[in-house]
Design a protein around this motif. Sequence first.
Motif, PDB file in Angstrom:
ATOM      1  N   LEU A  18      34.626  47.918  51.481  1.00 17.49           N
ATOM      2  CA  LEU A  18      35.567  47.928  52.552  1.00 17.49           C
ATOM      3  C   LEU A  18      36.566  47.471  51.376  1.00 17.49           C
ATOM      4  O   LEU A  18      37.933  48.093  52.270  1.00 17.49           O
ATOM      5  CB  LEU A  18      35.174  47.851  53.777  1.00 17.49           C
ATOM      6  N   LEU A  19      37.034  46.448  50.582  1.00 17.48           N
ATOM      7  CA  LEU A  19      38.115  46.113  50.387  1.00 17.48           C
ATOM      8  C   LEU A  19      38.480  47.555  50.110  1.00 17.48           C
ATOM      9  O   LEU A  19      40.164  47.309  50.104  1.00 17.48           O
ATOM     10  CB  LEU A  19      38.049  45.209  48.737  1.00 17.48           C
ATOM     11  N   PRO A  20      38.570  48.479  49.144  1.00 13.91           N
ATOM     12  CA  PRO A  20      40.069  49.175  48.812  1.00 13.91           C
ATOM     13  C   PRO A  20      40.745  50.095  49.529  1.00 13.91           C
ATOM     14  O   PRO A  20      41.868  50.360  49.974  1.00 13.91           O
ATOM     15  CB  PRO A  20      39.080  50.846  48.197  1.00 13.91           C
ATOM     16  N   TRP A  21      39.904  50.239  51.004  1.00 14.09           N
ATOM     17  CA  TRP A  21      40.881  50.969  51.992  1.00 14.09           C
ATOM     18  C   TRP A  21      41.595  49.938  52.903  1.00 14.09           C
ATOM     19  O   TRP A  21      42.637  49.945  53.321  1.00 14.09           O
ATOM     20  CB  TRP A  21      39.653  51.034  52.907  1.00 14.09           C
ATOM     21  N   LEU A  22      41.352  48.309  52.684  1.00 13.56           N
ATOM     22  CA  LEU A  22      41.457  46.929  53.573  1.00 13.56           C
ATOM     23  C   LEU A  22      42.445  47.095  52.683  1.00 13.56           C
ATOM     24  O   LEU A  22      43.673  46.403  53.309  1.00 13.56           O
ATOM     25  CB  LEU A  22      40.739  46.295  53.737  1.00 13.56           C
ATOM     26  N   GLU A  23      42.345  46.585  51.667  1.00 16.31           N
ATOM     27  CA  GLU A  23      43.685  46.649  50.907  1.00 16.31           C
ATOM     28  C   GLU A  23      45.431  47.305  51.138  1.00 16.31           C
ATOM     29  O   GLU A  23      46.633  46.272  50.926  1.00 16.31           O
ATOM     30  CB  GLU A  23      43.361  46.483  49.196  1.00 16.31           C
ATOM     31  N   GLY A  26      46.841  45.663  54.319  1.00 17.26           N
ATOM     32  CA  GLY A  26      47.604  44.364  53.826  1.00 17.26           C
ATOM     33  C   GLY A  26      46.198  43.673  53.665  1.00 17.26           C
ATOM     34  O   GLY A  26      46.829  42.566  53.262  1.00 17.26           O
ATOM     35  N   ILE A  27      45.085  43.235  53.776  1.00 14.56           N
ATOM     36  CA  ILE A  27      44.007  42.515  54.119  1.00 14.56           C
ATOM     37  C   ILE A  27      43.157  42.418  52.204  1.00 14.56           C
ATOM     38  O   ILE A  27      43.495  43.266  52.078  1.00 14.56           O
ATOM     39  CB  ILE A  27      43.201  43.250  55.309  1.00 14.56           C
ATOM     40  N   GLY A  28      42.804  41.551  52.206  1.00 12.00           N
ATOM     41  CA  GLY A  28      42.343  41.053  50.813  1.00 12.00           C
ATOM     42  C   GLY A  28      43.774  40.451  49.963  1.00 12.00           C
ATOM     43  O   GLY A  28      42.755  40.415  49.106  1.00 12.00           O
ATOM     44  N   ARG A  29      45.062  40.182  50.181  1.00 11.22           N
ATOM     45  CA  ARG A  29      46.134  39.532  49.672  1.00 11.22           C
ATOM     46  C   ARG A  29      46.399  38.286  50.380  1.00 11.22           C
ATOM     47  O   ARG A  29      47.612  38.684  50.253  1.00 11.22           O
ATOM     48  CB  ARG A  29      46.563  40.867  49.400  1.00 11.22           C
ATOM     49  N   LEU A  30      45.476  38.201  51.148  1.00  8.15           N
ATOM     50  CA  LEU A  30      45.918  37.020  51.621  1.00  8.15           C
ATOM     51  C   LEU A  30      46.302  35.522  50.826  1.00  8.15           C
ATOM     52  O   LEU A  30      44.952  35.725  49.714  1.00  8.15           O
ATOM     53  CB  LEU A  30      44.962  36.816  52.940  1.00  8.15           C
ATOM     54  N   PRO A  31      46.532  34.521  51.327  1.00  8.17           N
ATOM     55  CA  PRO A  31      46.460  32.921  50.855  1.00  8.17           C
ATOM     56  C   PRO A  31      45.090  33.140  49.628  1.00  8.17           C
ATOM     57  O   PRO A  31      45.373  31.871  49.062  1.00  8.17           O
ATOM     58  CB  PRO A  31      47.957  31.986  50.985  1.00  8.17           C
ATOM     59  N   GLY A  32      44.363  32.764  50.989  1.00 10.79           N
ATOM     60  CA  GLY A  32      42.908  32.232  50.704  1.00 10.79           C
ATOM     61  C   GLY A  32      41.802  33.195  50.193  1.00 10.79           C
ATOM     62  O   GLY A  32      40.957  32.481  49.436  1.00 10.79           O
ATOM     63  N   ASP A  33      42.014  34.307  50.186  1.00 14.50           N
ATOM     64  CA  ASP A  33      41.328  35.029  48.998  1.00 14.50           C
ATOM     65  C   ASP A  33      41.937  34.774  47.262  1.00 14.50           C
ATOM     66  O   ASP A  33      42.703  34.694  46.833  1.00 14.50           O
ATOM     67  CB  ASP A  33      41.677  36.884  49.326  1.00 14.50           C
ATOM     68  N   LEU A  34      41.060  34.524  46.692  1.00 15.42           N
ATOM     69  CA  LEU A  34      40.360  33.729  45.119  1.00 15.42           C
ATOM     70  C   LEU A  34      40.013  35.836  44.610  1.00 15.42           C
ATOM     71  O   LEU A  34      39.229  36.792  45.166  1.00 15.42           O
ATOM     72  CB  LEU A  34      39.740  33.472  44.746  1.00 15.42           C
ATOM     73  N   ARG A  35      40.924  35.900  43.560  1.00 11.58           N
ATOM     74  CA  ARG A  35      40.506  36.794  41.985  1.00 11.58           C
ATOM     75  C   ARG A  35      40.551  36.295  41.085  1.00 11.58           C
ATOM     76  O   ARG A  35      41.843  35.373  41.230  1.00 11.58           O
ATOM     77  CB  ARG A  35      41.558  38.277  42.318  1.00 11.58           C
ATOM     78  N   PHE A  36      39.354  35.964  40.171  1.00  9.53           N
ATOM     79  CA  PHE A  36      39.749  35.923  39.074  1.00  9.53           C
ATOM     80  C   PHE A  36      38.248  36.846  38.339  1.00  9.53           C
ATOM     81  O   PHE A  36      37.660  37.691  38.359  1.00  9.53           O
ATOM     82  CB  PHE A  36      38.842  34.086  38.689  1.00  9.53           C
ATOM     83  N   THR A  37      39.236  36.214  36.472  1.00 14.03           N
ATOM     84  CA  THR A  37      38.303  36.570  35.698  1.00 14.03           C
ATOM     85  C   THR A  37      37.511  36.483  34.883  1.00 14.03           C
ATOM     86  O   THR A  37      38.076  34.946  34.673  1.00 14.03           O
ATOM     87  CB  THR A  37      39.191  37.716  34.799  1.00 14.03           C
ATOM     88  N   VAL A  38      35.974  36.485  34.371  1.00 11.31           N
ATOM     89  CA  VAL A  38      35.224  35.644  33.832  1.00 11.31           C
ATOM     90  C   VAL A  38      34.249  36.147  32.834  1.00 11.31           C
ATOM     91  O   VAL A  38      33.450  36.854  33.354  1.00 11.31           O
ATOM     92  CB  VAL A  38      34.541  34.628  34.246  1.00 11.31           C
ATOM     93  N   PHE A  39      34.782  35.919  31.373  1.00 12.73           N
ATOM     94  CA  PHE A  39      33.912  37.175  30.340  1.00 12.73           C
ATOM     95  C   PHE A  39      34.282  38.974  30.632  1.00 12.73           C
ATOM     96  O   PHE A  39      33.574  38.485  30.360  1.00 12.73           O
ATOM     97  CB  PHE A  39      33.297  36.636  30.463  1.00 12.73           C
ATOM     98  N   GLY A  40      35.880  38.648  31.306  1.00 12.41           N
ATOM     99  CA  GLY A  40      36.176  39.971  31.042  1.00 12.41           C
ATOM    100  C   GLY A  40      35.669  40.824  32.372  1.00 12.41           C
ATOM    101  O   GLY A  40      35.894  41.693  32.845  1.00 12.41           O
ATOM    102  N   LYS A  41      35.120  40.420  33.571  1.00 12.09           N
ATOM    103  CA  LYS A  41      34.468  40.690  34.853  1.00 12.09           C
ATOM    104  C   LYS A  41      35.538  39.955  35.372  1.00 12.09           C
ATOM    105  O   LYS A  41      35.268  38.575  35.634  1.00 12.09           O
ATOM    106  CB  LYS A  41      33.062  40.266  35.221  1.00 12.09           C
ATOM    107  N   LYS A  42      35.431  40.994  37.141  1.00 13.19           N
ATOM    108  CA  LYS A  42      36.934  40.391  37.726  1.00 13.19           C
ATOM    109  C   LYS A  42      35.928  40.056  38.540  1.00 13.19           C
ATOM    110  O   LYS A  42      34.960  41.178  39.101  1.00 13.19           O
ATOM    111  CB  LYS A  42      37.653  41.459  37.603  1.00 13.19           C
ATOM    112  N   PHE A  43      36.392  39.175  39.434  1.00 17.02           N
ATOM    113  CA  PHE A  43      35.482  39.111  40.929  1.00 17.02           C
ATOM    114  C   PHE A  43      36.095  38.388  41.781  1.00 17.02           C
ATOM    115  O   PHE A  43      37.523  37.907  41.632  1.00 17.02           O
ATOM    116  CB  PHE A  43      34.610  37.211  40.579  1.00 17.02           C
ATOM    117  N   PHE A  44      36.258  39.148  43.074  1.00 16.49           N
ATOM    118  CA  PHE A  44      37.023  38.581  44.065  1.00 16.49           C
ATOM    119  C   PHE A  44      36.359  38.216  45.281  1.00 16.49           C
ATOM    120  O   PHE A  44      35.241  38.450  45.785  1.00 16.49           O
ATOM    121  CB  PHE A  44      36.972  39.479  44.808  1.00 16.49           C
ATOM    122  N   LEU A  45      36.794  36.710  45.887  1.00 13.64           N
ATOM    123  CA  LEU A  45      35.894  35.952  47.057  1.00 13.64           C
ATOM    124  C   LEU A  45      36.754  35.855  48.384  1.00 13.64           C
ATOM    125  O   LEU A  45      37.873  35.468  48.064  1.00 13.64           O
ATOM    126  CB  LEU A  45      36.150  34.829  46.928  1.00 13.64           C
TER     127      LEU A  45
END
Length: 65
Positions: A18-23, A26-45
């Motif tokens: 549901l992330l695209p609609w929740l963004e 404003g939900i999904g961009r809080l300080p405890g949400d992690l976004r990172f890229t590993v070997f060209g793949k994007k991960f979101f926790l």
Amino acid sequence: MIRWVLAIFIALVIFSSLLPWLEKLGIGRLPGDLRFTVFGKKFFLPFASTILLSLAVVLLGRLLK
């Protein structure tokens, strides 16, 4: 204990789908949400957003009870 781990895992899966609609809200961009890229793949926790949404569901459940 295993119920909470399972509930959090299911919430993460649902939240990620549901992330695209929740963004837009404003939900999904809080300080405890992690976004990172590993070997060209994007991960979101979304840890902080999952906790926030879980609290909202618990409060809603207690109000309806």
